[in-house]
Design a protein around this motif. Structure first.
Motif, PDB file in Angstrom:
ATOM      1  N   UNK A 124     -85.121   8.671  26.090  1.00 15.98           N
ATOM      2  CA  UNK A 124     -84.464   8.472  24.794  1.00 15.98           C
ATOM      3  C   UNK A 124     -84.010   9.797  24.202  1.00 15.98           C
ATOM      4  N   UNK A 125     -82.864   9.765  23.548  1.00 19.30           N
ATOM      5  CA  UNK A 125     -82.365  10.959  22.897  1.00 19.30           C
ATOM      6  C   UNK A 125     -80.856  10.977  22.876  1.00 19.30           C
ATOM      7  N   UNK A 126     -80.277  12.078  22.435  1.00 17.89           N
ATOM      8  CA  UNK A 126     -78.833  12.178  22.318  1.00 17.89           C
ATOM      9  C   UNK A 126     -78.182  12.386  23.685  1.00 17.89           C
ATOM     10  N   UNK A 127     -78.892  13.046  24.600  1.00 19.24           N
ATOM     11  CA  UNK A 127     -78.356  13.228  25.945  1.00 19.24           C
ATOM     12  C   UNK A 127     -78.474  11.912  26.708  1.00 19.24           C
ATOM     13  N   UNK A 128     -77.338  11.430  27.171  1.00 15.56           N
ATOM     14  CA  UNK A 128     -77.305  10.157  27.872  1.00 15.56           C
ATOM     15  C   UNK A 128     -77.052   8.955  26.983  1.00 15.56           C
ATOM     16  N   UNK A 129     -76.950   9.174  25.680  1.00 15.58           N
ATOM     17  CA  UNK A 129     -76.654   8.072  24.763  1.00 15.58           C
ATOM     18  C   UNK A 129     -75.147   7.812  24.744  1.00 15.58           C
ATOM     19  N   UNK A 130     -74.715   6.560  24.542  1.00 13.48           N
ATOM     20  CA  UNK A 130     -73.277   6.270  24.446  1.00 13.48           C
ATOM     21  C   UNK A 130     -72.655   7.008  23.262  1.00 13.48           C
ATOM     22  N   UNK A 131     -71.450   7.495  23.447  1.00 19.31           N
ATOM     23  CA  UNK A 131     -70.777   8.209  22.358  1.00 19.31           C
ATOM     24  C   UNK A 131     -70.599   7.344  21.131  1.00 19.31           C
ATOM     25  N   UNK A 132     -70.322   6.047  21.347  1.00 18.46           N
ATOM     26  CA  UNK A 132     -70.145   5.141  20.206  1.00 18.46           C
ATOM     27  C   UNK A 132     -71.416   5.059  19.367  1.00 18.46           C
ATOM     28  N   UNK A 133     -72.551   5.189  20.014  1.00 18.74           N
ATOM     29  CA  UNK A 133     -73.819   5.163  19.286  1.00 18.74           C
ATOM     30  C   UNK A 133     -74.031   6.460  18.523  1.00 18.74           C
ATOM     31  N   UNK A 134     -73.690   7.573  19.144  1.00 17.25           N
ATOM     32  CA  UNK A 134     -73.939   8.884  18.534  1.00 17.25           C
ATOM     33  C   UNK A 134     -72.921   9.194  17.438  1.00 17.25           C
ATOM     34  N   UNK A 135     -71.649   8.855  17.684  1.00 21.39           N
ATOM     35  CA  UNK A 135     -70.579   9.255  16.782  1.00 21.39           C
ATOM     36  C   UNK A 135     -70.054   8.116  15.916  1.00 21.39           C
ATOM     37  N   UNK A 136     -70.433   6.883  16.240  1.00 19.34           N
ATOM     38  CA  UNK A 136     -69.869   5.731  15.538  1.00 19.34           C
ATOM     39  C   UNK A 136     -68.644   5.215  16.270  1.00 19.34           C
ATOM     40  N   UNK A 137     -68.354   3.939  16.105  1.00 19.61           N
ATOM     41  CA  UNK A 137     -67.244   3.324  16.832  1.00 19.61           C
ATOM     42  C   UNK A 137     -65.917   4.006  16.549  1.00 19.61           C
ATOM     43  N   UNK A 138     -65.743   4.497  15.314  1.00 17.73           N
ATOM     44  CA  UNK A 138     -64.508   5.180  14.928  1.00 17.73           C
ATOM     45  C   UNK A 138     -64.718   6.684  14.737  1.00 17.73           C
ATOM     46  N   UNK A 139     -65.807   7.198  15.333  1.00 20.42           N
ATOM     47  CA  UNK A 139     -66.156   8.621  15.216  1.00 20.42           C
ATOM     48  C   UNK A 139     -66.427   9.023  13.778  1.00 20.42           C
ATOM     49  N   UNK A 140     -66.849   8.021  12.953  1.00 19.40           N
ATOM     50  CA  UNK A 140     -67.063   8.304  11.541  1.00 19.40           C
ATOM     51  C   UNK A 140     -68.293   9.182  11.297  1.00 19.40           C
ATOM     52  N   UNK A 141     -69.193   9.296  12.292  1.00 24.35           N
ATOM     53  CA  UNK A 141     -70.380  10.136  12.127  1.00 24.35           C
ATOM     54  C   UNK A 141     -70.119  11.596  12.480  1.00 24.35           C
ATOM     55  N   UNK A 142     -68.942  11.889  12.972  1.00 20.23           N
ATOM     56  CA  UNK A 142     -68.612  13.266  13.318  1.00 20.23           C
ATOM     57  C   UNK A 142     -69.110  13.663  14.690  1.00 20.23           C
ATOM     58  N   UNK A 143     -68.935  14.923  15.020  1.00 26.10           N
ATOM     59  CA  UNK A 143     -69.365  15.440  16.325  1.00 26.10           C
ATOM     60  C   UNK A 143     -70.876  15.331  16.477  1.00 26.10           C
TER      61      UNK A 143
END
Length: 433
Positions: free
Chosen positions: A202-221
């Motif tokens: 578990x963690x940011x490495x290997x997580x889907x980008x949509x989960x980390x950044x949001x579907x529309x990248x609204x969470x930022x980098x």
């Protein structure tokens, strides 16, 4: 010269010329065969390892009969092939089983001496798979000339399952004879063909980008990406060999764990020692004008004062994404790119037919990534990282079609991924602005 001898001389000249042509033809054919053997049989590139370092694979089962082969010429061609990779950190996987023929010990000693510091310096690991007793004995006998530092890079691997834990085994072409030999060591064989993916940590490495950044990248980098970009741009642009060299594996893994924990527990302000807690902008979004940008970790402390740690972190983050930055859905359009004649027309194709197919998080991530790479290339007079060099080290991290050979072809200078990356670096504003 008397007249009686002249006819004989004229008669033999055509024969001598014909023999010379025949010898030249045989020499040319021999050189072609040796080149084919080295490039297509003995050595293959197999993408990158878990730390995004190029992997070279050697196959002893394809070694030719020394009675019929000039091994000195073979060594010269092997050195030429290695020259393509030794400027980067790299790893070697050596399948030493299944060989019918073995070079002489004197040749092996000579080969070690020929492959001097230039070739050993950036070699990070030498994985020797299914090691034979003769090789163990030979390396033991060479202990007087093999440096302790090089000896520590050797990893003895007794089975393919063990190798699978060390490198991405699915990227390596494994001859049938190696599979057969492996059955002596383990049964059933490793999970090369299993459809069930390994469970990730578990963690940011290997997580889907949509989960980390949001579907529309609204969470930022992602925080790790923002921190790395900031540090490289602020302190690392003049560092020689950016994205080519890697830090110690333990340092890389420790730093990954810090960002994984910060991702899982965003309200925890105290990361594990020896790292110092830092105040960061929420979700890793770029700082507002005038707002100080603080990093989660101290790259100066961890990275020994250079930018190789954050560079490796970026490559590993992209490499470990469950879906590649250039997903399979865009490959049909991407493969058209090299066939478009002018760069301007290629940029139009990128903007109109390729980038719109990418999910929003992918577009945002590559926009920031290639803006940084454009800045790095602008300092290539100092850091030695030209657009071509950056394209070659980043290409294998951007695409995973399931076919390692196809991926390598796509990432070549003339391939679609190579062509796209080159334009994104050299014409960043035209592509993304």
């Amino acid at each position: 010269m008397n007249r009686d001898s002249q006819p004989t001389s004229k008669a033999t000249n055509p024969q001598m010329f014909s023999m010379h042509q025949s010898q030249q033809g045989e020499q040319y054919a021999e050189n072609l065969n040796a080149r084919y053997l080295v490039d297509e049989k003995l050595i293959k590139q197999a993408g990158v390892d878990f730390e995004s370092r190029p992997m070279l694979v050697f196959y002893a089962c394809h070694l030719p009969n020394p009675k019929n082969t000039d091994y000195d010429k073979l060594l010269s061609l092997l050195v030429q092939r290695l020259d393509q990779y030794v400027e980067n950190d790299y790893v070697i996987v050596f399948f030493c089983a299944g060989s019918k023929y073995q070079p002489s010990w004197s040749w092996l000693f000579g080969a070690y001496n020929t492959l001097g510091r230039k070739y050993r310096k950036n070699l990070k690991n030498l994985y020797i798979v299914h090691p034979a007793m003769w090789l163990r004995f030979l390396l033991g006998a060479m202990g007087a000339i093999i440096s302790p530092k090089f000896n520590r890079k050797i990893v003895w691997v007794n089975s393919l399952s063990r190798l699978e834990a060390l490198v991405p085994l699915s990227q390596i072409q494994i001859p049938n004879i190696i599979h057969d030999i492996n059955l002596k060591y383990e049964n059933p064989p490793p999970s090369i063909s299993r459809s069930v993916p390994k469970q990730r940590r578990p963690g940011v490495f290997g997580a889907p980008l949509e989960e980390v950044m949001g579907m529309n990248a609204e969470k930022g980098l992602p925080l790790v990406f923002a921190d790395c970009i900031d540090y490289i741009r602020e302190k690392g642009l003049d560092t020689e060999g950016l994205f080519r060299k890697s830090p110690a594996s333990q340092v890389l893994n420790d730093t990954k764990e810090i960002y994984d924990l910060a991702y899982l527990h965003p309200n925890t302000n105290t990361p594990p020692p020896p790292l110092s807690p830092k105040t960061v902008n929420s979700n890793g979004k770029p700082s507002k004008a005038g707002e100080p940008r603080r990093h989660l970790v101290d790259f100066d402390q961890l990275g020994a004062g250079d930018a190789h740690l954050p560079c490796s972190m970026m490559k590993v983050f992209v490499r470990e994404l469950p879906t590649p930055i250039f997903p399979s859905s865009i490959l049909s359009e991407l493969t058209k790119l090299p066939h478009i004649p002018s760069h301007d027309e290629r940029i139009v194709h990128l903007r109109q037919s390729i980038l719109p197919l990418l999910p929003a998080p992918n577009r945002v991530l590559i926009t920031h990534l290639f803006e940084l790479l454009a800045d790095v290339a602008a300092h290539s007079g100092v850091n030695k990282m030209t657009p071509q060099n950056l394209m070659l080290v980043w290409g294998p991290n951007l695409v995973r079609s399931g076919d390692p050979i196809r991926d390598l072809d796509m990432c070549a200078t003339s391939g679609p991924v190579g062509a796209a990356a080159f334009l994104m670096i050299t014409r960043w504003k035209d592509v993304f602005a």
